[in-house]
Design a protein around this motif. Sequence first.
Motif, PDB file in Angstrom:
ATOM      1  N   LEU A 106       0.827  -1.196   0.000  1.00 45.60           N
ATOM      2  CA  LEU A 106       0.000   0.000   0.000  1.00 45.60           C
ATOM      3  C   LEU A 106       0.866   1.253   0.000  1.00 45.60           C
ATOM      4  N   ARG A 107       0.296   2.337  -0.521  1.00 44.47           N
ATOM      5  CA  ARG A 107       0.975   3.633  -0.471  1.00 44.47           C
ATOM      6  C   ARG A 107       0.025   4.645   0.142  1.00 44.47           C
ATOM      7  N   LEU A 108       0.507   5.370   1.141  1.00 43.29           N
ATOM      8  CA  LEU A 108      -0.315   6.398   1.773  1.00 43.29           C
ATOM      9  C   LEU A 108      -0.369   7.604   0.846  1.00 43.29           C
ATOM     10  N   ALA A 109      -1.553   7.843   0.260  1.00 42.55           N
ATOM     11  CA  ALA A 109      -1.694   8.926  -0.709  1.00 42.55           C
ATOM     12  C   ALA A 109      -2.214  10.210  -0.090  1.00 42.55           C
ATOM     13  N   GLY A 110      -3.008  10.085   1.005  1.00 43.62           N
ATOM     14  CA  GLY A 110      -3.553  11.298   1.610  1.00 43.62           C
ATOM     15  C   GLY A 110      -4.808  11.008   2.405  1.00 43.62           C
ATOM     16  N   ASP A 132      -1.136  18.787   8.898  1.00 47.34           N
ATOM     17  CA  ASP A 132      -0.462  18.124  10.018  1.00 47.34           C
ATOM     18  C   ASP A 132       0.104  16.775   9.594  1.00 47.34           C
ATOM     19  N   LEU A 133      -0.693  16.011   8.840  1.00 47.18           N
ATOM     20  CA  LEU A 133      -0.249  14.677   8.420  1.00 47.18           C
ATOM     21  C   LEU A 133       0.994  14.758   7.541  1.00 47.18           C
ATOM     22  N   ARG A 134       1.070  15.779   6.701  1.00 50.44           N
ATOM     23  CA  ARG A 134       2.207  15.880   5.781  1.00 50.44           C
ATOM     24  C   ARG A 134       3.516  16.208   6.494  1.00 50.44           C
ATOM     25  N   HIS A 174       4.176  12.527   7.003  1.00 55.17           N
ATOM     26  CA  HIS A 174       4.205  11.753   5.752  1.00 55.17           C
ATOM     27  C   HIS A 174       4.132  12.746   4.587  1.00 55.17           C
ATOM     28  N   PRO A 175       5.261  13.319   4.178  1.00 55.69           N
ATOM     29  CA  PRO A 175       5.250  14.394   3.178  1.00 55.69           C
ATOM     30  C   PRO A 175       4.625  14.029   1.837  1.00 55.69           C
TER      31      PRO A 175
END
Length: 242
Positions: free
Chosen positions: A166-170, A198-200, A203-204
């Motif tokens: 999986l890839r965290l996309a947003g 905040d999440l970025r 996880h940029p």
Amino acid sequence: MTDLTARKAQLAENLARVEERIEGACGAAGRRREDVTLIVVTKTYPAEDVRLLSELGVRDVAENRDQDAAPKAAACADAPLSWHFVGQLQTNKARSVAGYADVVHSVDRVRLVRALDNAAADRERHLDCLVQVALDAESGGSGGRGGAAPGAVVEIADAVAAAQGLRLAGLMTVAPLSGEYAGRPAAAFERLREISTDLRTRHPAATMVSAGMSADLEEAVAAGATHVRVGSAVLGERPRLG
């Protein structure tokens, strides 16, 4: 004029109107049109409509029920489309969804992350995943339209980021029907923007923000949505399910 020709003309006209709305919203927000992706939600509509949309240049389509999505995706497998799954997802459907979906918008619990990761590995695929944020959820609970409470986002996002397939996309949200944001889509989407920002920091690469539907896409674009999910404004009022 055949029924198919008439339907294609109707869809083209509706798409043009939605395109005008997105362009206008981008202009008002000082954003570039190319920074917002239109996802057409084709639930309850037949594969023939999906094909017509593809011929009209649509590249992203969404479904919210696996039992409808799986056969439709198979019927349109030769079309140049990305399939988005946007509905509440049971873990026992993860294997099926992993077979056709390119993006899953409705990841809202760690158990589902594990199920999707195992399914992606079994099918030798990689899935982009969005954590669905329920702005009407109490801490530790879920929202009326699915999703996890804002306080649970980091834990779920970390689990997605750690998964092999999986890839965290947003992030994704649906404007809530209850709670402090009911009837206030602009405020809801601004809150999602804050959570995304905040999440970025953690996880940029999680830059995707999926928000806004037919009734509130302008508010979503103003709040920084990168993807809007539009159904009835393109396809018309949904037929009743029997």
